[in-house]
Design an enzyme around this catalytic site. Structure first.
Site, mmCIF file in Angstrom:
data_model
loop_
_atom_site.group_PDB
_atom_site.id
_atom_site.type_symbol
_atom_site.label_atom_id
_atom_site.label_comp_id
_atom_site.label_asym_id
_atom_site.label_seq_id
_atom_site.Cartn_x
_atom_site.Cartn_y
_atom_site.Cartn_z
ATOM 1 N N SER A 21 -0.161 -1.868 -3.456
ATOM 2 C CA SER A 21 -0.044 -2.538 -4.738
ATOM 3 C C SER A 21 0.978 -1.800 -5.612
ATOM 4 O O SER A 21 2.135 -1.668 -5.219
ATOM 5 C CB SER A 21 -1.411 -2.651 -5.412
ATOM 6 O OG SER A 21 -1.370 -3.527 -6.515
ATOM 7 N N ASP A 117 -0.092 -13.304 -1.074
ATOM 8 C CA ASP A 117 -0.766 -12.156 -1.677
ATOM 9 C C ASP A 117 -1.721 -12.625 -2.778
ATOM 10 O O ASP A 117 -1.317 -13.281 -3.741
ATOM 11 C CB ASP A 117 0.275 -11.207 -2.247
ATOM 12 C CG ASP A 117 -0.339 -9.952 -2.813
ATOM 13 O OD1 ASP A 117 -0.869 -10.012 -3.943
ATOM 14 O OD2 ASP A 117 -0.311 -8.910 -2.129
ATOM 15 N N HIS A 184 -4.979 -8.689 -0.695
ATOM 16 C CA HIS A 184 -4.062 -7.778 -1.380
ATOM 17 C C HIS A 184 -4.340 -6.373 -0.875
ATOM 18 O O HIS A 184 -5.416 -5.823 -1.125
ATOM 19 C CB HIS A 184 -4.277 -7.860 -2.897
ATOM 20 C CG HIS A 184 -3.316 -7.036 -3.702
ATOM 21 N ND1 HIS A 184 -1.956 -7.251 -3.699
ATOM 22 C CD2 HIS A 184 -3.523 -5.981 -4.540
ATOM 23 C CE1 HIS A 184 -1.365 -6.399 -4.515
ATOM 24 N NE2 HIS A 184 -2.285 -5.605 -5.027
#
Length: 244
Positions: A21, A117, A184
């Protein structure tokens, strides 16, 4: 890094910077700087997991994520810490988007991402204020609940993601594992990294693909077919609609 290098990391034979991330984005932004910390004969590479955020308008046509990144850059004075190859051409906020950065990176980089995502869908494509009547509630909660009309929009998001990715070129040193899962981050848990039921592309788990790439055993540049073709996905179902 200064502390780690002083403790012996400067003698490493292999070095990999990775993150998920925001950490995945950091692994892109600081990839070449990380390379420069080591002797020339050290094998140094970078792995970005779920860090390829794209500059996409939301469903209401608002450039929401661009405004957020511009605000971050202004608030924190980020320009001085971003690659000058980008800030010399674009505003600092735009240099948070990997699509404006990756082409200039010289160090071998592996991009691990899903084309759907879940954070980007929930926070870039369909942020809460862009859906005031909650028409996307079920779809953002569970991709399997998306009606055909919303799934078509998600397929358009995938198209834009792949376009931004392909514009960066595919040098032989680049690794790509782009699957079609609604999730994610996929490198931080054994379940998705290297377990018997982990996501796969062409019979390889993420760990196998990254390992082959890092040690120069085999190149790996694979892009999955569109959702819902991939039965190896671990699609996330969000229990709380406010979850990121």
């Amino acid at each position: 890094m200064d502390d780690l290098l002083a403790k012996g990391m400067n003698s490493a034979n292999n070095a990999l910077i990775s993150g998920c991330s925001a950490g995945g984005l950091t692994s892109i932004l600081h990839c070449d700087r990380f390379r420069d910390l080591f002797p020339v004969d050290t094998k140094v590479k970078c792995l970005s997991d779920a860090g390829f955020f794209i500059n996409e308008k939301d469903i209401a046509g608002v450039e929401y994520i661009a405004a957020i990144f511009n605000g971050v850059a202004t608030t924190h004075g980020s320009a001085k810490n971003l690659p000058s190859a980008c800030t010399s051409r674009l505003s600092p906020g735009m240099c948070f988007f990997p699509q404006n950065e990756v082409k200039q990176i010289q160090t071998p980089l592996f991009i691990l991402n899903t084309a759907y995502d879940s954070w980007q869908v929930r926070n870039i494509l369909v942020p809460g204020f862009a859906d005031p009547h909650g028409k996307w509630h079920s779809c953002k909660h569970d991709i399997d609940q998306c009606p055909a009309s919303q799934l078509q929009i998600l397929q358009g998001f995938r198209d834009d993601f792949l376009k931004a990715l392909k514009e960066q070129g595919t040098p032989s040193t680049r690794g790509l594992f782009i699957n079609s899962c609604f999730v994610h981050c996929q490198s931080e848990t054994q379940e998705t990294w290297f377990a018997s039921g982990s996501p796969m592309l062409e019979t390889k788990t993420i760990a196998d693909a990254v390992g082959d790439w890092f040690y120069d055993r085999n190149p790996f540049q694979k892009i999955d077919c569109p959702y819902p073709c991939d039965s190896t996905c671990h699609n996330r179902i969000y229990d709380d609609p406010s979850e990121a």
